[in-house]
Motif scaffolding. Structure first.
Motif, mmCIF file in Angstrom:
data_model
loop_
_atom_site.group_PDB
_atom_site.id
_atom_site.type_symbol
_atom_site.label_atom_id
_atom_site.label_comp_id
_atom_site.label_asym_id
_atom_site.label_seq_id
_atom_site.Cartn_x
_atom_site.Cartn_y
_atom_site.Cartn_z
ATOM 1 N N ASN A 134 14.808 -17.481 -15.350
ATOM 2 C CA ASN A 134 13.526 -16.788 -15.378
ATOM 3 C C ASN A 134 12.458 -17.648 -16.051
ATOM 4 O O ASN A 134 11.412 -17.139 -16.450
ATOM 5 C CB ASN A 134 13.653 -15.445 -16.099
ATOM 6 C CG ASN A 134 14.178 -15.595 -17.528
ATOM 7 O OD1 ASN A 134 14.689 -16.650 -17.908
ATOM 8 N ND2 ASN A 134 14.074 -14.537 -18.323
ATOM 9 N N GLU A 136 9.351 -20.122 -16.235
ATOM 10 C CA GLU A 136 8.212 -20.422 -15.376
ATOM 11 C C GLU A 136 8.265 -21.897 -14.986
ATOM 12 O O GLU A 136 8.465 -22.774 -15.831
ATOM 13 C CB GLU A 136 6.908 -20.114 -16.133
ATOM 14 C CG GLU A 136 5.662 -20.153 -15.279
ATOM 15 C CD GLU A 136 5.102 -21.554 -15.174
ATOM 16 O OE1 GLU A 136 4.594 -21.905 -14.092
ATOM 17 O OE2 GLU A 136 5.174 -22.306 -16.162
ATOM 18 N N ASN A 183 8.409 -11.476 -16.332
ATOM 19 C CA ASN A 183 7.384 -12.513 -16.160
ATOM 20 C C ASN A 183 7.226 -12.905 -14.697
ATOM 21 O O ASN A 183 6.824 -14.029 -14.375
ATOM 22 C CB ASN A 183 7.717 -13.744 -17.018
ATOM 23 C CG ASN A 183 9.021 -14.421 -16.582
ATOM 24 O OD1 ASN A 183 9.843 -13.823 -15.887
ATOM 25 N ND2 ASN A 183 9.216 -15.653 -17.016
ATOM 26 N N GLU A 186 3.721 -14.064 -13.955
ATOM 27 C CA GLU A 186 3.491 -15.378 -14.566
ATOM 28 C C GLU A 186 4.132 -16.475 -13.717
ATOM 29 O O GLU A 186 3.572 -17.557 -13.547
ATOM 30 C CB GLU A 186 4.099 -15.396 -15.975
ATOM 31 C CG GLU A 186 4.084 -16.758 -16.656
ATOM 32 C CD GLU A 186 4.939 -16.779 -17.909
ATOM 33 O OE1 GLU A 186 5.259 -17.890 -18.378
ATOM 34 O OE2 GLU A 186 5.304 -15.697 -18.419
ATOM 35 N N ARG A 187 5.274 -16.175 -13.134
ATOM 36 C CA ARG A 187 5.995 -17.141 -12.305
ATOM 37 C C ARG A 187 5.516 -17.138 -10.850
ATOM 38 O O ARG A 187 5.988 -17.935 -10.046
ATOM 39 C CB ARG A 187 7.500 -16.824 -12.318
ATOM 40 C CG ARG A 187 8.168 -16.967 -13.678
ATOM 41 C CD ARG A 187 9.664 -16.733 -13.557
ATOM 42 N NE ARG A 187 10.251 -17.745 -12.684
ATOM 43 C CZ ARG A 187 11.394 -17.584 -12.027
ATOM 44 N NH1 ARG A 187 12.064 -16.447 -12.114
ATOM 45 N NH2 ARG A 187 11.870 -18.550 -11.266
ATOM 46 N N LYS A 300 15.242 -18.519 -20.208
ATOM 47 C CA LYS A 300 13.889 -19.034 -20.394
ATOM 48 C C LYS A 300 13.750 -19.782 -21.718
ATOM 49 O O LYS A 300 13.129 -20.851 -21.769
ATOM 50 C CB LYS A 300 12.892 -17.865 -20.344
ATOM 51 C CG LYS A 300 11.443 -18.256 -20.568
ATOM 52 C CD LYS A 300 10.545 -17.038 -20.521
ATOM 53 C CE LYS A 300 9.100 -17.422 -20.827
ATOM 54 N NZ LYS A 300 8.208 -16.230 -20.793
ATOM 55 N N GLN A 304 12.510 -23.399 -20.638
ATOM 56 C CA GLN A 304 11.054 -23.517 -20.645
ATOM 57 C C GLN A 304 10.554 -24.722 -21.434
ATOM 58 O O GLN A 304 9.673 -25.459 -20.957
ATOM 59 C CB GLN A 304 10.429 -22.234 -21.179
ATOM 60 C CG GLN A 304 8.949 -22.086 -20.824
ATOM 61 C CD GLN A 304 8.754 -21.884 -19.322
ATOM 62 O OE1 GLN A 304 9.138 -20.859 -18.791
ATOM 63 N NE2 GLN A 304 8.155 -22.862 -18.645
#
Length: 326
Positions: A134, A136, A183, A186-187, A300, A304
């Motif tokens: 998950n 981004e 999210n 956001e993604r 994430k 991330q």
């Protein structure tokens, strides 16, 4: 293919597993599976795995009870299934189900292709997904609970169809997630047809409403990647994309994507221990598990920072300027 008795036995087993994973949801009763739907339950081609259906139904009826949705249909996806069947045709791993009208459809869908970075390699093959996240920018699929949201249609450029220069528009259906999928916006995670325009040049077309200040529009070749990989979005064939969009336009519904992070970790632990997931009451498509060995979930919080560091290391590039078409 499972017999009816076997399907029901497997469904009961997997329901128990789901209840163990979701004690809060287990306390909330969902309607019994209608008899007509039972023949579609299983792990064969065109069927939906028991745990995927169980969770999709639990999410759908919860959202109906809460007044979040009113749609008579719901959606589900099994990202553990292969991209193609033995005959090379796209495999069905995305489902839309309308219980009141007895509609069950299993259609193809893409999954996230991932990336190969120096500090982390999490790219997926064309046939089976091994990596999920998950984070981004990971370009990976993330299983869990979603609701369909609004759609947006954008111009991508021109292409040639039947000898005519034709504009290509693609509609993107946004998803709103919760928990590990919260999210999704956001993604930029959502659904769209598995077609993109590979730009080749700039075409002079000043009369076009999409022309730039110099009167040019992008021109290219349409590429259809139905059943293949995506940037993490759910993708359908053009025909199925129109059907799904018509189903949810102005009438949102639930979408459950399997597997979630906990499923991936549990199956990976079982596989590393040399045990079949089914021996522990777990589910993964058998042919894909054999191909990938063990799945991996990249949370994430771990992935991330690696993606962000990679992005910062990229040299600045001037904007790409397409050549003028001949």
């Amino acid at each position: 293919m499972l017999s009816k008795l076997s399907r029901l036995s497997v469904f009961a087993l997997m329901s128990a597993v789901v209840m163990a994973f979701h004690p809060a949801k287990a306390a909330t009763q969902t309607p019994a599976v209608p008899a007509w739907l039972e023949k579609h339950i299983g792990t064969g081609e065109g069927q939906i795995a028991p745990v995927v259906l169980e969770r999709a139904r639990a999410l759908y009826y919860e959202k109906r009870r809460n007044g979040d949705i009113k749609n008579a249909c719901y959606l589900a996806m099994d990202a553990t299934r292969p991209s193609t069947r033995s005959n090379g045709a796209p495999s069905g791993r995305f489902y839309y189900i309308c219980e009141s009208s007895r509609v069950f459809r299993a259609v193809s869908s893409g999954y996230g292709n991932g990336r190969k970075l120096q500090k982390a390699k999490f790219s997926n093959g064309r046939q089976c997904a091994q990596h999920f996240s998950n984070a981004e920018g990971s370009k990976l699929t993330m299983g869990g609970a979603y609701l369909t949201a609004e759609s947006r249609t954008s111009f991508k450029g021109y292409y040639t169809e039947a000898g005519r220069k034709t504009p290509f528009y693609r509609t993107f259906l946004l998803f709103d997630g919760e928990g590990e999928t919260n999210n999704a916006r956001e993604r930029a995670i959502g659904g769209h047809e598995a077609v993109f325009l590979r730009w080749q040049c700039r075409m002079k077309k000043p009369e076009s409403p999409h022309a730039d200040k110099e009167g040019f529009v992008p021109y290219g070749r349409l590429v259809n990647y139905t059943g293949g990989r995506s940037n993490g979005c759910t993708t359908w064939s053009p025909e199925e994309s129109r059907a799904v969009l018509a189903l949810v336009e102005g009438n949102p519904t639930s979408l459950y994507i399997y597997p979630e992070g906990r499923d991936i970790k549990a199956v990976a632990k079982s596989a590393r221990g040399g045990r079949l997931p089914s021996s522990s009451g777990l589910y993964w498509n058998a042919s894909c598990l054999q191909e990938i060995g063990a799945p991996k979930f990249w949370p994430k919080r771990k992935l991330q920072p690696i993606i962000n560091e990679w992005r910062r290391s990229l040299p600045k590039q001037p904007p790409i300027e397409l050549p003028i078409c001949d």
